[in-house]
Motif scaffolding. Structure first.
Motif, short mmCIF file in Angstrom:
data_model
loop_
_atom_site.label_atom_id
_atom_site.label_comp_id
_atom_site.label_asym_id
_atom_site.label_seq_id
_atom_site.Cartn_x
_atom_site.Cartn_y
_atom_site.Cartn_z
N GLU A 157 0.73 -1.06 0.05
CA GLU A 157 0.33 0.46 0.31
C GLU A 157 0.92 1.52 0.15
OE1 GLU A 157 -3.88 0.80 2.39
OE2 GLU A 157 -1.74 1.07 3.86
N PHE A 158 1.84 1.65 1.17
CA PHE A 158 2.89 2.37 0.70
C PHE A 158 2.99 2.97 -0.46
CE2 PHE A 158 6.72 3.87 0.95
CZ PHE A 158 6.86 5.30 2.21
N LEU A 159 4.10 1.71 -1.65
CA LEU A 159 4.51 1.88 -1.99
C LEU A 159 3.30 2.58 -3.14
CD1 LEU A 159 6.71 -1.22 -1.90
CD2 LEU A 159 7.74 1.33 -2.32
N LEU A 160 2.32 1.61 -3.59
CA LEU A 160 1.57 2.12 -4.54
C LEU A 160 0.41 2.35 -4.67
CD1 LEU A 160 1.61 -0.10 -7.27
CD2 LEU A 160 3.55 -0.62 -5.28
N GLU A 161 0.08 2.88 -3.66
CA GLU A 161 -1.46 3.21 -3.42
C GLU A 161 -1.29 5.38 -2.87
OE1 GLU A 161 -4.30 2.49 -3.68
OE2 GLU A 161 -4.00 0.86 -5.18
N ARG A 162 -0.96 5.31 -4.09
CA ARG A 162 -0.48 7.02 -4.34
C ARG A 162 -0.77 7.84 -5.85
NH1 ARG A 162 4.59 8.65 -0.79
NH2 ARG A 162 4.47 6.71 0.78
N TYR A 163 -1.33 8.74 -4.70
CA TYR A 163 -2.15 9.45 -6.24
C TYR A 163 -1.38 10.48 -6.70
CZ TYR A 163 -4.70 5.41 -5.14
OH TYR A 163 -5.65 4.21 -4.93
N ASP A 171 12.51 26.79 -11.28
CA ASP A 171 12.09 27.35 -9.66
C ASP A 171 10.85 26.99 -8.49
OD1 ASP A 171 14.67 28.08 -9.50
OD2 ASP A 171 14.72 30.01 -10.89
N THR A 172 10.18 26.63 -9.15
CA THR A 172 9.17 26.09 -8.49
C THR A 172 8.20 24.56 -8.65
OG1 THR A 172 8.54 28.01 -10.38
CG2 THR A 172 6.18 26.73 -9.13
N LEU A 173 7.91 23.90 -7.54
CA LEU A 173 7.76 22.69 -7.11
C LEU A 173 6.05 22.65 -8.54
CD1 LEU A 173 8.87 19.81 -5.81
CD2 LEU A 173 7.29 20.95 -3.97
N TRP A 174 5.27 21.56 -8.49
CA TRP A 174 4.36 20.99 -9.12
C TRP A 174 3.99 20.25 -8.67
CZ3 TRP A 174 2.35 25.11 -12.75
CH2 TRP A 174 3.74 25.80 -13.26
N ARG A 175 2.73 19.72 -8.26
CA ARG A 175 2.73 18.73 -8.27
C ARG A 175 1.54 18.29 -9.03
NH1 ARG A 175 -0.48 16.12 -3.04
NH2 ARG A 175 -2.24 15.54 -3.54
N GLY A 176 1.28 16.61 -9.86
CA GLY A 176 0.32 16.30 -10.66
C GLY A 176 -1.04 15.24 -10.09
N ASP A 177 -2.35 15.38 -9.97
CA ASP A 177 -2.51 14.10 -9.50
C ASP A 177 -3.55 13.31 -10.71
OD1 ASP A 177 -3.61 15.18 -6.75
OD2 ASP A 177 -3.44 17.04 -7.62
N VAL A 178 -3.36 12.23 -9.78
CA VAL A 178 -4.19 11.18 -10.86
C VAL A 178 -5.19 10.17 -9.85
CG1 VAL A 178 -1.83 10.46 -12.12
CG2 VAL A 178 -2.12 8.60 -9.97
N GLU A 179 -5.86 9.45 -11.27
CA GLU A 179 -7.38 9.04 -10.40
C GLU A 179 -7.11 7.32 -10.97
OE1 GLU A 179 -10.70 11.07 -10.62
OE2 GLU A 179 -9.84 12.68 -10.52
N ASP A 221 -6.49 8.62 -15.18
CA ASP A 221 -7.50 9.94 -15.49
C ASP A 221 -5.92 10.98 -15.04
OD1 ASP A 221 -9.32 9.06 -17.15
OD2 ASP A 221 -10.48 9.51 -15.26
N ALA A 222 -5.09 11.48 -15.55
CA ALA A 222 -4.22 12.89 -15.15
C ALA A 222 -5.00 13.84 -15.16
CB ALA A 222 -2.74 12.24 -15.73
N HIS A 223 -4.16 15.19 -14.16
CA HIS A 223 -4.73 16.38 -13.86
C HIS A 223 -3.98 17.19 -14.94
CE1 HIS A 223 -8.32 15.82 -11.23
NE2 HIS A 223 -8.13 14.79 -11.61
N PHE A 224 -3.48 18.44 -14.95
CA PHE A 224 -2.65 20.00 -14.85
C PHE A 224 -2.52 19.64 -13.75
CE2 PHE A 224 -5.58 20.96 -18.29
CZ PHE A 224 -4.36 21.04 -19.09
N LEU A 225 -0.84 20.03 -14.41
CA LEU A 225 0.08 20.38 -12.74
C LEU A 225 -0.89 21.12 -11.72
CD1 LEU A 225 3.94 20.34 -14.49
CD2 LEU A 225 2.03 18.20 -13.07
N ARG A 226 -0.18 21.77 -10.67
CA ARG A 226 -0.67 23.02 -9.67
C ARG A 226 0.77 23.54 -9.11
NH1 ARG A 226 -2.61 21.27 -4.98
NH2 ARG A 226 -3.57 19.57 -4.97
#
Length: 228
Positions: A157-163, A171-179, A221-226
């Motif tokens: 679960e630790f290794l795989l269940e990440r979204y 110079d910016t940290l970005w996050r991308g979400d997946v479903e 499904d992948a989202h735009f970066l934020r």
């Protein structure tokens, strides 16, 4: 906002435990090492990316290709957890260009052969991207037993269940979400003939044995970066 849909298939997650300090020095400032039983993990993940397409489009319009990545596991100061990629090699010239531009991910062009023989997968990759370190990978993997959902609190679960994944650019940290649905997972066997992925990313090959997990795959499904 969803931007892409894709199917991840024949996924191997080969995860080596390492001292957290090995990973900590490689991360952007606002990311911290996420650990399981006081160990960080470096995971080598070969798989097939199928039917990559704009969100809402039919599967038939999307290409399919092999991908190979090295990743670790991170958390943010506000408690967010996700994946940090060191490299994503892929056998798709257009896809690599778009991913580097739209998602600021370290994608590199590679030539790959992926052969399925029953449940066994022969996966061969050779990086051909100019201006970066060479990387060859050649291995065979297959599931052992039937897949099931990971147990709560388990290493799987630790290794795989990440979204979410994190990347740094301009110079910016970005996050991308997946479903996607929870992963169906089985134990795996792995026969490695060549693996340059650690050296290509500046790591020594970990001394301990890898934890091996296989999945037939999930639809994503992948989202735009934020910005983080």
């Amino acid at each position: 906002m969803r931007v892409l849909s894709m199917d991840w298939r024949d996924v191997l997650v080969a995860s080596w435990p390492v001292d957290p300090a090995v990973v900590a020095d490689t991360l952007p400032d606002r990311l911290d090492v996420d650990t399981f039983d006081d160990r960080a993990y470096l995971s080598v993940v070969p798989f097939v990316m199928e039917n990559v397409r704009p969100y809402g489009f039919p599967r038939a319009v999307g290409p399919s290709f092999g991908e190979l990545n090295l990743r670790t596991y991170v958390e943010t100061p506000d408690g967010g957890a996700g994946i940090y990629f060191y490299n994503l090699d892929a056998d798709d010239r257009i896809g690599v260009t778009l991913a580097r531009t739209l998602f600021r991910l370290p994608y590199y062009r590679a030539e790959m052969d992926v052969d399925r023989r029953g449940e066994s997968v022969d996966f061969r990759s050779e990086r051909v991207h100019s201006g970066v370190r060479p990387l060859e990978f050649d291995a065979t993997y297959e599931p052992v037993g039937e897949p099931s959902r990971p147990e709560s609190g388990s290493l799987e679960e630790f290794l795989l269940e990440r979204y979410a994944f994190y990347t740094e650019g301009r110079d910016t940290l970005w996050r991308g979400d997946v479903e996607h649905e929870r992963w169906p997972l089985a134990d795996a066997s792995l026969d490695v003939r060549e693996n340059e992925i650690f050296r290509a990313n500046g790591f020594d090959h970990p001394e301990r044995d890898a934890h091996l997990t296989y999945s037939p795959g999930v639809d994503v499904d992948a989202h735009f970066l934020r910005r983080v």
